[in-house]
Design a protein around this motif. Sequence first.
Motif, short mmCIF file in Angstrom:
data_model
loop_
_atom_site.label_atom_id
_atom_site.label_comp_id
_atom_site.label_asym_id
_atom_site.label_seq_id
_atom_site.Cartn_x
_atom_site.Cartn_y
_atom_site.Cartn_z
N UNK A 1 8.41 -12.29 -8.52
CA UNK A 1 8.11 -11.44 -7.29
C UNK A 1 6.78 -11.09 -7.30
N UNK A 2 5.97 -11.58 -6.30
CA UNK A 2 4.58 -11.49 -6.56
C UNK A 2 3.72 -10.70 -5.37
N UNK A 3 2.94 -9.95 -5.61
CA UNK A 3 2.17 -9.23 -4.66
C UNK A 3 0.84 -10.05 -4.25
N UNK A 4 0.56 -10.42 -3.07
CA UNK A 4 -0.56 -11.29 -2.54
C UNK A 4 -1.72 -10.53 -2.14
N UNK A 5 -1.49 -9.16 -2.08
CA UNK A 5 -2.59 -8.59 -1.28
C UNK A 5 -2.72 -7.66 -0.04
N UNK A 6 -3.42 -6.92 0.32
CA UNK A 6 -3.51 -6.33 1.68
C UNK A 6 -4.40 -7.03 2.49
N UNK A 7 -3.89 -7.56 3.57
CA UNK A 7 -4.83 -8.32 4.71
C UNK A 7 -5.13 -7.05 5.57
N UNK A 8 -6.74 -7.08 5.71
CA UNK A 8 -7.31 -6.31 6.53
C UNK A 8 -8.19 -6.74 7.60
#
Length: 200
Positions: free
Chosen positions: A133-140
Amino acid sequence: MLGKVSKKYLVWGAVALCASLLSGCATSRYDGKHAPDPSKAVIVGSIGESHVMMPPHGLVVEIKQQGAPGTALRLTTLGNEDDQPSPHVLGHYFMYEVPPGEYEYTQWHYVHYAGRSMPRPVPAVFSVRAGETLYIGDLRADALRFCLSNVNNAENTLQELKRKYPMLKDRNIVNLTATSGFAPWPSSDATDFGKGLCTL
């Protein structure tokens, strides 16, 4: 009579085929209500667009699996739930189940603007492995500068993701932003092409 019926079904079949081709093979969001497939990875993060004093422009970010054109993610802000507390930010937390492999951010744009993302000098590529399970970031995206960033906001975002998707509470979530994150990425509507405004 039989010819008319056959022709009718042929037309409906052609319409259905066209619809499926037009929609492509974009991967649907995973709701976490069934056990994850151990042969796949789960990726999580958020997408949002700022729209101070103007309506949302409809951010779209596309991610594709390298070497497997059938696996693609199309992240969008419009037509989804709004998880952002600010009245000037539209966006949500997401979770997808995807095959293992390497993924690349291929392009981004706004639905209500003509500009498309400028070519990246270096591709933004990240790898996922089965069972992770991987967090790929916050796209803004910022509608004033026409730039998209992918930043590490794991401390806050992972708490919100676990609140939204209870199945994440007991899972180890690996932070991938060292490879999946990227500095501001301009679109062709950024008049300075990222030389100044994107770095503010």
